[in-house]
Design a protein around this motif. Structure first.
Motif, short mmCIF file in Angstrom:
data_model
loop_
_atom_site.label_atom_id
_atom_site.label_comp_id
_atom_site.label_asym_id
_atom_site.label_seq_id
_atom_site.Cartn_x
_atom_site.Cartn_y
_atom_site.Cartn_z
N GLU A 50 22.27 31.12 52.19
CA GLU A 50 21.62 30.77 53.44
C GLU A 50 21.45 31.98 54.34
N ALA A 243 18.00 17.80 52.24
CA ALA A 243 19.31 17.32 51.80
C ALA A 243 19.32 15.80 51.63
N ASN A 283 22.38 23.26 45.70
CA ASN A 283 22.79 23.16 47.09
C ASN A 283 21.98 24.03 48.04
N GLU A 478 23.37 20.61 60.06
CA GLU A 478 24.68 21.16 59.69
C GLU A 478 25.69 20.07 59.36
N ARG A 483 25.93 18.89 53.14
CA ARG A 483 26.41 20.21 53.54
C ARG A 483 27.89 20.20 53.87
N ARG A 486 30.27 20.26 50.98
CA ARG A 486 30.36 21.58 50.32
C ARG A 486 31.11 22.59 51.18
N GLN A 487 30.75 22.63 52.46
CA GLN A 487 31.32 23.66 53.32
C GLN A 487 32.77 23.39 53.73
#
Length: 558
Positions: A50, A243, A283, A478, A483, A486-487
């Motif tokens: 990103e 997404a 992703n 966000e 997301r 994953r984050q």
């Protein structure tokens, strides 16, 4: 005194039950740490990708040729020419005067690159067959006011650009999923030409499908049509977050998601690199313009207007599938629950009433069916690339020389001297295709969708847009579950994960890793349990899809 390493190094057959259990649990701790570290690295790769602007994930080197931002109307698409294939040097096979190949990747939530993700890919096979190769990519953000028509016109312009670069030689256009129906639109309006159009897993009959197997086509009936896409675009400040589309794909087959992570846990040393490589693409969530998404959903997937010639591309020119001048190769699979053969081939009987009508139109349609490969496997499987995709390109000249009509491309098991699979083209009749393009009930969903969309656009959308700010749209992206899930594994979100590499190294030093775990009965029992979990997920999904069909039939098809 024996060390922990020697304590776990003996052959499983000679260990007491207690030692076998100890060895299993120590290895399970190592595997859990290794799998968690893979998830940590996935989060780091995602952040780095990103930060770099999410460039195309191509295995091949390339140079820019044309930019859709310079066209009228503009789009975020770009045309690249493949120049080099690393140390494999596949570009040395390119023959002077060979027809150029254009590969168009899908824009359905992910970024571009899947058609050239590895050496054995559509791009790699085209180079091996001697074709100069061009690749169509797109940027993470659409241009302001981008429409579906702008994308179609950009692709048509790219086809013309490539032809001019090769002294007027029409290109072979290769379209994957969304890229396939996009190039179909480009070739079916205003007489744009190609030497051959290859549609891989590309839906053109959006209501077709098999009961209990293809539930995504029913989604509009349960959401009220396209207005949720309008709502999400409004909340995204005029952008639809890809997404959401990726989340739909994962929800379609939850047992596949379970298997992905379970396989990583079961054999992390063997699966880590493959897992991380694929997840770099999976992703990378791209954005679509709100108007563009509404046209895709309303005109195609819910409205199903393409086969009736009702889609207007540029304000005056309709996409008439009868006007496609290029021979068509349609590659689909019975294992594809996103674009089954029903959706890839059902439109033919709607556009051409009989085989004689197809012949009279001068059209040649070749279809190639796979028995079991899934949707993504059509594009990314190295085995499919070496067999099916190379065969399509190798026999492109033969396909162009066929008399008008419908043919099935049947691949032989034996390979020819140059490595391409031999093929024969068996005549077929449209009347024998067992695919219904317009099952009952979907016309009612279309009417409901149009009414709900009018109500939302008039009474709700203006208020939502007034409340949304660029900051709220950014925060919403966000916080999307795809997301966050994953984050949460990143060191920034969970600082303790920074210890994972050290922990794995420490466990390695103590001999926790068991390379012979498959002989351990405790590991075998674990695998039986994992298989049972996967089967339970599959059974639940099967029941869900069957109930969806029953409810849909009761609501709309009575």
């Amino acid at each position: 005194m024996p060390t922990p390493n020697t304590a776990v190094a003996a052959d499983s057959a000679g260990l007491a039950p207690g030692r076998l259990a100890f060895r299993y649990w120590l290895d399970a701790l190592w595997r859990a740490t290794a799998a968690a570290d893979s998830l940590r690295e996935r989060a780091a790769n995602m952040s780095a990708h990103e930060a770099a602007g999410m460039p195309p994930l191509l295995h091949f080197e390339s140079e820019p040729v044309a930019d859709g931002r310079d066209l009228d109307p503009p789009s975020n698409y770009r045309l690249l020419r493949v120049t080099r294939c690393g140390t494999d040097a596949l570009e040395k096979h390119v023959r002077k005067g060979a027809a150029p190949v254009i590969v168009v990747d899908p824009r359905a939530g992910h970024g571009p690159g899947i058609g050239g993700f590895k050496r054995d890919s559509e791009v790699g096979m085209a180079l091996l067959e001697g074709h100069p190769v061009y690749f169509v990519v797109f940027d993470p953000e659409p241009v302001e006011g981008q429409t579906m028509g702008a994308v179609v016109q950009t692709l048509a312009a790219f086809i013309d650009v490539v032809a001019k670069r090769h002294r007027g030689k029409a290109p072979i256009v290769y379209g994957n999923c969304q890229g396939g129906w996009a190039i179909t639109l480009a070739l079916s309006h205003c007489e744009h030409r190609a030497a051959l159009a290859v549609l891989n897993g590309s839906p053109l009959s959006y209501w077709a499908g098999e009961r209990g197997i293809n539930p995504m086509r029913l989604l509009g009936g349960f959401t009220g049509g396209v207005w949720p896409a309008h709502w999400m675009s409004d909340l995204g400040n005029g952008r639809f977050d890809g997404a959401w589309l990726v989340q739909n794909f994962e929800a379609l087959r939850p047992e596949g998601v379970f298997r992905k992570y379970d396989t990583l846990f079961a054999q992390p040393e063997a699966e880590r690199d493959r897992f991380l490589e694929f997840e770099r693409w999976w992703n990378g969530f791209y954005q679509l313009a709100g108007d563009e998404m509404l046209a895709i959903a309303g005109e195609l997937f819910v409205g199903n207007r393409l086969e009736d010639g009702e889609v207007v591309v540029d304000g005056h020119c309709r996409a008439d599938l009868k006007r496609i001048g290029a021979p068509l190769v349609i590659f689909s699979s019975y294992g594809d629950n996103i674009t089954p053969p029903h959706q890839a081939l059902g439109w033919l009987k709607e556009v051409f009433a009989t085989t004689e009508d197809l012949v009279a139109a001068g059209q040649r349609v070749v279809y190639l069916l796979h028995k079991q490969v899934g949707h993504l496997g059509i594009f990314v499987s190295a085995g499919v690339a070496r067999r099916e995709h190379r065969a399509i390109l190798h026999h492109a000249g033969t396909i162009q020389d066929l008399a008008p009509g419908l043919y099935e491309m049947v691949l032989d098991d034996a390979a020819t001297g140059d490595g391409a699979t031999a093929a024969r083209f068996e005549p077929r009749r449209l009347e024998d295709l067992p695919f219904d393009a317009n099952p009952a009930g979907f016309d009612k969903v279309q009417a409901l969708s149009e009414a709900a969309e009018r109500a939302y656009a008039q009474w709700v959308s203006p208020w939502v847009r007034m409340a949304v700010t660029p900051e709220s749209a950014r925060l919403m992206r966000e916080l999307h579950p795809m997301r966050v899930s994953r984050q949460i594994w990143s060191e920034k979100a969970t600082p303790a994960l920074a210890w994972l590499p050290w922990t794995q190294q420490w466990l390695d030093q103590w001999g926790a890793h068991d390379p012979d775990r498959t002989a351990n009965p405790w590991y075998q029992l674990e695998r039986v349990g994992a298989d049972a979990c996967a089967q339970a997920w599959e059974s639940w999904r099967t029941s869900r899809d069957l109930w969806a069909e029953v409810v849909f039939q009761q609501l709309y098809a009575r």
